[in-house]
Design a protein around this motif. Structure first.
Motif, PDB file in Angstrom:
ATOM      1  N   LEU A  66       0.844  -1.194   0.000  1.00  0.00           N
ATOM      2  CA  LEU A  66       0.000   0.000   0.000  1.00  0.00           C
ATOM      3  C   LEU A  66       0.878   1.241   0.000  1.00  0.00           C
ATOM      4  N   LEU A  67       0.584   2.174  -0.908  1.00  0.00           N
ATOM      5  CA  LEU A  67       1.237   3.483  -0.917  1.00  0.00           C
ATOM      6  C   LEU A  67       0.260   4.492  -0.336  1.00  0.00           C
ATOM      7  N   THR A  68       0.664   5.199   0.728  1.00  0.00           N
ATOM      8  CA  THR A  68      -0.171   6.253   1.300  1.00  0.00           C
ATOM      9  C   THR A  68       0.458   7.605   0.985  1.00  0.00           C
ATOM     10  N   ILE A  69      -0.351   8.520   0.478  1.00  0.00           N
ATOM     11  CA  ILE A  69       0.141   9.835   0.081  1.00  0.00           C
ATOM     12  C   ILE A  69      -0.473  10.897   0.988  1.00  0.00           C
ATOM     13  N   THR A  70       0.361  11.585   1.741  1.00  0.00           N
ATOM     14  CA  THR A  70       0.095  12.644   2.718  1.00  0.00           C
ATOM     15  C   THR A  70       0.044  12.085   4.143  1.00  0.00           C
ATOM     16  N   THR A  71       0.288  12.977   5.096  1.00  0.00           N
ATOM     17  CA  THR A  71       0.328  12.598   6.508  1.00  0.00           C
ATOM     18  C   THR A  71      -1.022  12.109   7.038  1.00  0.00           C
ATOM     19  N   PRO A  72      -2.147  12.812   6.803  1.00  0.00           N
ATOM     20  CA  PRO A  72      -3.409  12.326   7.355  1.00  0.00           C
ATOM     21  C   PRO A  72      -3.746  10.902   6.922  1.00  0.00           C
ATOM     22  N   VAL A  73      -3.508  10.592   5.659  1.00  0.00           N
ATOM     23  CA  VAL A  73      -3.798   9.245   5.159  1.00  0.00           C
ATOM     24  C   VAL A  73      -2.879   8.231   5.838  1.00  0.00           C
ATOM     25  N   THR A  74      -1.603   8.583   5.949  1.00  0.00           N
ATOM     26  CA  THR A  74      -0.623   7.670   6.543  1.00  0.00           C
ATOM     27  C   THR A  74      -0.908   7.432   8.020  1.00  0.00           C
ATOM     28  N   GLN A  75      -1.200   8.501   8.760  1.00  0.00           N
ATOM     29  CA  GLN A  75      -1.507   8.344  10.184  1.00  0.00           C
ATOM     30  C   GLN A  75      -2.764   7.504  10.392  1.00  0.00           C
ATOM     31  N   THR A  76      -3.772   7.737   9.583  1.00  0.00           N
ATOM     32  CA  THR A  76      -5.019   6.989   9.729  1.00  0.00           C
ATOM     33  C   THR A  76      -4.825   5.513   9.398  1.00  0.00           C
ATOM     34  N   ALA A  77      -3.902   5.235   8.482  1.00  0.00           N
ATOM     35  CA  ALA A  77      -3.643   3.842   8.096  1.00  0.00           C
ATOM     36  C   ALA A  77      -3.160   3.015   9.278  1.00  0.00           C
ATOM     37  N   ARG A  78      -2.534   3.659  10.249  1.00  0.00           N
ATOM     38  CA  ARG A  78      -2.032   2.929  11.417  1.00  0.00           C
ATOM     39  C   ARG A  78      -3.149   2.193  12.142  1.00  0.00           C
ATOM     40  N   SER A  79      -4.310   2.792  12.219  1.00  0.00           N
ATOM     41  CA  SER A  79      -5.413   2.175  12.954  1.00  0.00           C
ATOM     42  C   SER A  79      -6.441   1.497  12.051  1.00  0.00           C
ATOM     43  N   VAL A  80      -6.565   1.960  10.822  1.00  0.00           N
ATOM     44  CA  VAL A  80      -7.609   1.438   9.932  1.00  0.00           C
ATOM     45  C   VAL A  80      -7.192   0.156   9.222  1.00  0.00           C
ATOM     46  N   ILE A  81      -5.937   0.082   8.782  1.00  0.00           N
ATOM     47  CA  ILE A  81      -5.480  -1.111   8.063  1.00  0.00           C
ATOM     48  C   ILE A  81      -5.350  -2.269   9.047  1.00  0.00           C
ATOM     49  N   LYS A  82      -6.104  -3.316   8.817  1.00  0.00           N
ATOM     50  CA  LYS A  82      -6.176  -4.438   9.761  1.00  0.00           C
ATOM     51  C   LYS A  82      -5.107  -5.498   9.524  1.00  0.00           C
TER      52      LYS A  82
END
Length: 327
Positions: free
Chosen positions: A93-109
């Motif tokens: 997964l490529l995350t672009i920008t800080t909000p997306v990357t930070q949210t991925a920490r908790s959302v991606i299972k």
């Protein structure tokens, strides 16, 4: 007997053909891309990431398939776009920008899904990775943190008599806060006083820019809120007759700012792709270092119209770059 042998040979050949057709599909890997919203700089990063992976030997449609989930810069919708990305069962997964990357920490299972980030100013302060030198168990990537010492030196070449800079910033975004801290430190060294105006809603941009009246120039930080709102910042700064420098070039190409100075977003995507290539070949994110922008990662673009308006000139270091001047 001959017919029996012939039929078995044909059957075997047919099975081999079917197997050869099936193998590319089995080997094909999905690369999911989660983007905060549509913007020219982010699109440049995404396109460069794909092109570089292809250049490195990952043929699109054969070895890899790209699946992009696009947001609209609304924080509440980021979990939805990440869930959509994970649903494609990606190899990376490529995350672009800080909000997306930070949210991925908790959302991606999926704890085994490697995530490469880009356009994240300070991944350490954003608590995405433990240090600049080391990725986490799932994350590694590329920072777009602006070297404020270099930016102020650039601004002084454009406006030699500049003594004050205005900075809008979102106090709720780790990137913005880190950049303001760096700006204060750089300003103290270079004799430039920093005036800030906090903005936590794009609807407040015009009055916040008005509050910066009297500064020698305004700089648009590489902020997830402010970069998409660059046209509004440009319009407001024009009303108070203050020149604008941006960290991203699209607003300059629209003649809304005198110049841009910041990381090259194409390079952001290319570097992220090289990291992804290593991961797809078996390397662990925790064994890799995060990329911090270097001097040659930056680019500058100038608006001829804005230069004329504010009686400024292209600094000597960029005068030979025809592509750097937008007529």
């Amino acid at each position: 007997m001959r017919q029996f042998v012939r039929s078995h040979i044909l059957a075997a050949a047919g099975a081999a053909a079917l197997l050869s057709l099936a193998q590319p599909a089995l080997a094909q890997k999905t690369i999911a891309i989660a983007v905060n919203g549509p913007h020219a700089a982010l699109k440049a990063t995404e396109d460069a990431f794909k092109a570089e992976l292809v250049r490195l030997g990952h043929t699109e449609g054969k070895d890899v398939v790209f699946r992009t989930s696009m947001g609209n810069f609304t924080p509440a919708l980021i979990p939805q776009l990440l869930a959509q990305a994970e649903a494609s069962n990606p190899a990376l997964l490529l995350t672009i920008t800080t909000p997306v990357t930070q949210t991925a920490r908790s959302v991606i299972k999926n704890p085994n899904l490697p995530i490469v980030f880009t356009v994240v100013s300070d991944p350490v302060k954003a608590q995405v990775v433990p240090s600049w030198e080391k990725g986490s168990d799932r994350f590694v990537g590329v920072s777009n943190f602006q070297n404020m010492d270099a930016m102020f030196a650039f601004a002084k070449q454009l406006f030699p008599s500049a003594k004050t800079v205005g900075l809008l910033f979102n106090p709720g975004e780790a990137n913005d806060v880190a950049h303001v801290e760096a700006a204060n430190a750089a300003g103290a060294k270079q004799g430039i006083a920093v005036r800030t105006a906090a903005v936590d809603n794009v609807n407040d941009i015009a009055p916040r820019v008005q509050a910066l009246r009297g500064v020698d120039f305004i700089y648009i930080l590489p902020s997830n809120m402010l970069i998409p709102a660059a046209p509004a910042i440009s319009a407001a700064s024009a009303q108070i007759n203050v020149p604008l420098i941006s960290s991203s070039s699209p607003i300059v190409r629209q003649h809304g700012a005198v110049a841009s100075y910041g990381v090259d977003y194409t390079k952001q995507g290319q570097i992220a792709a090289r990291m992804a290539d290593q991961i797809l070949k078996g390397r662990k994110t925790s064994d890799m270092a995060n990329h911090r922008p270097e001097a040659d990662d930056n680019e500058a673009v100038f608006s001829a119209r804005q230069l004329e308006r504010f009686k400024a000139q292209v600094p000597a270091a960029w005068r030979s770059c025809a592509a750097c001047l937008v007529q």
